[in-house]
Design an enzyme around this catalytic site. Structure first.
Site, PDB file in Angstrom:
ATOM      1  N   CYS A 122      -1.598   6.081   9.252  1.00 19.32           N
ATOM      2  CA  CYS A 122      -1.925   4.841   8.531  1.00 19.32           C
ATOM      3  C   CYS A 122      -2.891   5.205   7.431  1.00 19.32           C
ATOM      4  O   CYS A 122      -2.678   6.164   6.695  1.00 19.32           O
ATOM      5  CB  CYS A 122      -2.501   3.808   9.492  1.00 19.32           C
ATOM      6  SG  CYS A 122      -3.924   4.412  10.456  1.00 19.32           S
TER       7      CYS A 122
ATOM      8  N   ARG B 156       0.837  -1.200   0.000  1.00 19.93           N
ATOM      9  CA  ARG B 156       0.000   0.000   0.000  1.00 19.93           C
ATOM     10  C   ARG B 156       0.871   1.248   0.000  1.00 19.93           C
ATOM     11  O   ARG B 156       0.593   2.217  -0.709  1.00 19.93           O
ATOM     12  CB  ARG B 156      -0.937   0.007   1.219  1.00 19.93           C
ATOM     13  CG  ARG B 156      -2.063  -1.017   1.134  1.00 19.93           C
ATOM     14  CD  ARG B 156      -3.020  -0.877   2.296  1.00 19.93           C
ATOM     15  NE  ARG B 156      -3.837   0.326   2.215  1.00 19.93           N
ATOM     16  CZ  ARG B 156      -4.658   0.743   3.175  1.00 19.93           C
ATOM     17  NH1 ARG B 156      -4.752   0.044   4.300  1.00 19.93           N
ATOM     18  NH2 ARG B 156      -5.373   1.836   3.023  1.00 19.93           N
TER      19      ARG B 156
END
Length: 278
Positions: free
Chosen positions: A235, A176
């Site tokens: 995050c 990611r």
């Protein structure tokens, strides 16, 4: 009080001296709780730990709830500023449990711990799930806190990634971070200048956190001369980042800050996006 408590320690505590919180729900789903939970545990959903914005570009997908709303939730759970709270999930604390811990710390609540290894560790220690519902013994009034401490804005993050005296950590999995995949947000990649330290590096055998010395050694090598107070953690939406903030606290490296909006906010603001290795 250390942020982590071991299952064997939990077994030794008098149940009347703490409040146990099960945070395994998402989207107001009590399915896991109904199938079995630790005796006496009260249910809290991730949706209880976030506001619900119409536009994630301003605050991200899981912005913090209004302080009055969080205080009201604690009151409904029978929690006062003097209550020892222990929280668990079944994701090695990587989802709601660490978020709940961080929110309690951020409002100044000192007596808050996360069960290391979660439900699985409890079962291994002989604390077996039960069914049925539990209610607080008595609702309480939790004073509305003044603020959530140790948060930063998108503007502060933008400044930090350009400052050699600060570090911005992205705790998402490397694919990611590198923009190779993005299962949730609209754009893949990461904040230019942020380094990748996946939250999974906090864990050892049995999905338990590494011990405090191991965590301290790991992060001191990353920080170098940068003080923890100059570190920002994020995050996708400000939930899993709390796992690393808990790890830092366990290691005695206190003062790092949470960028609540995280990638879900940054990626919706037409700001620069990187896909290279930092």
């Amino acid at each position: 009080m250390l942020p982590l408590i071991e299952a064997e320690e939990l077994k030794q505590l008098d149940k009347s001296t703490y409040t146990l919180i099960d945070t395994r729900g998402f989207g107001n789903s009590r399915e896991h709780y109904e199938q079995g939970h630790l005796e006496g545990a009260l249910y809290v959903d991730l949706e209880d730990l976030a506001a619900h914005p119409e536009d994630a570009a301003n605050g991200g997908r899981h912005p913090l709830p209004e302080l009055k709303d969080f205080a009201a939730l604690l009151g409904r759970l029978g929690i006062t500023p003097q209550t020892h709270v222990i929280v668990y999930d079944d994701k090695a604390a990587a989802n709601p449990a660490a978020r709940f811990w961080w929110m309690m710390k951020a409002i100044g609540h000192p007596l808050i711990q996360v069960l290391n290894g979660g439900l699985q560790a409890a079962v291994i220690a002989g604390i077996y799930p039960v069914t049925g519902f539990h209610s607080p013994l008595q609702p309480a009034v939790y004073p509305i806190p003044a603020n959530y401490a140790n948060t930063v804005t998108i503007t502060e993050v933008d400044r930090a990634v350009k400052n050699r005296g600060q570090i911005v950590i992205d705790v998402r999995e490397k694919p990611r971070y590198l923009g190779q995949t993005e299962p949730i947000d609209l754009i893949a990649g990461h904040i230019p200048g942020a380094i990748n330290v996946p939250y999974l590096t906090n864990l050892g055998a049995g999905n338990r956190y590494l011990n405090a010395n191991e965590l301290k050694e790991q992060y001191q090598e990353i920080f170098g001369d940068v003080k923890p107070e100059q570190v920002i953690v994020h995050c996708g939406s400000g939930v899993t980042a709390c796992h690393t903030l808990l790890a830092l606290e366990q290691a005695g490296l206190t003062g790092a800050k949470l960028y609540v909006g995280s990638w879900s906010e940054w990626s919706r603001r037409d700001l620069p996006v990187a896909t290279d290795e930092k």
